[in-house]
Design a protein around this motif. Sequence first.
Motif, PDB file in Angstrom:
ATOM      1  N   GLU A  64     -44.816 132.407  37.406  1.00 57.43           N
ATOM      2  CA  GLU A  64     -43.483 132.456  38.025  1.00 57.43           C
ATOM      3  C   GLU A  64     -42.418 131.867  37.100  1.00 57.43           C
ATOM      4  O   GLU A  64     -41.294 132.361  37.035  1.00 57.43           O
ATOM      5  CB  GLU A  64     -43.492 131.717  39.364  1.00 57.43           C
ATOM      6  N   PHE A  65     -42.776 130.815  36.379  1.00 56.03           N
ATOM      7  CA  PHE A  65     -41.840 130.229  35.420  1.00 56.03           C
ATOM      8  C   PHE A  65     -41.512 131.212  34.304  1.00 56.03           C
ATOM      9  O   PHE A  65     -40.350 131.384  33.931  1.00 56.03           O
ATOM     10  CB  PHE A  65     -42.412 128.935  34.833  1.00 56.03           C
ATOM     11  N   VAL A  66     -42.537 131.862  33.774  1.00 54.16           N
ATOM     12  CA  VAL A  66     -42.323 132.823  32.686  1.00 54.16           C
ATOM     13  C   VAL A  66     -41.473 133.995  33.163  1.00 54.16           C
ATOM     14  O   VAL A  66     -40.608 134.483  32.433  1.00 54.16           O
ATOM     15  CB  VAL A  66     -43.677 133.303  32.122  1.00 54.16           C
ATOM     16  N   SER A 122     -39.178 133.914  35.549  1.00 57.44           N
ATOM     17  CA  SER A 122     -37.797 133.484  35.800  1.00 57.44           C
ATOM     18  C   SER A 122     -37.063 133.060  34.543  1.00 57.44           C
ATOM     19  O   SER A 122     -35.836 133.050  34.523  1.00 57.44           O
ATOM     20  CB  SER A 122     -37.787 132.330  36.806  1.00 57.44           C
ATOM     21  N   TYR A 123     -37.780 132.720  33.487  1.00 54.06           N
ATOM     22  CA  TYR A 123     -37.147 132.278  32.240  1.00 54.06           C
ATOM     23  C   TYR A 123     -36.509 133.473  31.554  1.00 54.06           C
ATOM     24  O   TYR A 123     -37.119 134.542  31.455  1.00 54.06           O
ATOM     25  CB  TYR A 123     -38.210 131.635  31.340  1.00 54.06           C
ATOM     26  N   PRO A 124     -35.281 133.346  31.055  1.00 51.94           N
ATOM     27  CA  PRO A 124     -34.631 134.502  30.419  1.00 51.94           C
ATOM     28  C   PRO A 124     -35.338 134.896  29.125  1.00 51.94           C
ATOM     29  O   PRO A 124     -35.796 134.039  28.376  1.00 51.94           O
ATOM     30  CB  PRO A 124     -33.212 134.015  30.154  1.00 51.94           C
ATOM     31  N   SER A 161     -35.969 136.474  25.267  1.00 49.98           N
ATOM     32  CA  SER A 161     -35.323 136.331  23.973  1.00 49.98           C
ATOM     33  C   SER A 161     -34.421 137.535  23.713  1.00 49.98           C
ATOM     34  O   SER A 161     -34.612 138.609  24.293  1.00 49.98           O
ATOM     35  CB  SER A 161     -36.392 136.236  22.886  1.00 49.98           C
ATOM     36  N   ASN A 192     -38.764 143.419  28.491  1.00 47.92           N
ATOM     37  CA  ASN A 192     -39.160 142.291  29.332  1.00 47.92           C
ATOM     38  C   ASN A 192     -39.738 142.749  30.666  1.00 47.92           C
ATOM     39  O   ASN A 192     -40.560 142.050  31.249  1.00 47.92           O
ATOM     40  CB  ASN A 192     -37.969 141.372  29.561  1.00 47.92           C
TER      41      ASN A 192
END
Length: 100
Positions: free
Chosen positions: A29-31, A33-35, A37, A43
């Motif tokens: 979930e963190f990956v 939500s992280y924007p 590169s 993505n």
Amino acid sequence: MTEVYGYAVARRVLWYCIFAQLLVIEFSEFVISYPPSAVMSNNQSYVDVLSTAPRLVLFGTLAMFAGDIANNYVLAKMKLWTKGRYMSARSSPRPYAGKY
């Protein structure tokens, strides 16, 4: 594991595995939500793959929990029936006993 260390240790290992799987969900979930590169062109593919993690972990956890309970029950009954003898019957057999 139950044969050697007992139910308490086997159950503790099961809970550790479930905890590790919950960490995988949080990491996924963190990956998601992280924007991404600036050089990342696709993505959505990562989001598609990682968004299935909660379902996979849920069903994997249910299967692991049910399998562990069934395995421990069957092996405990086999140990009682054989009066603690024939450990080789309770351990995993070799999948192929012939020559390679």
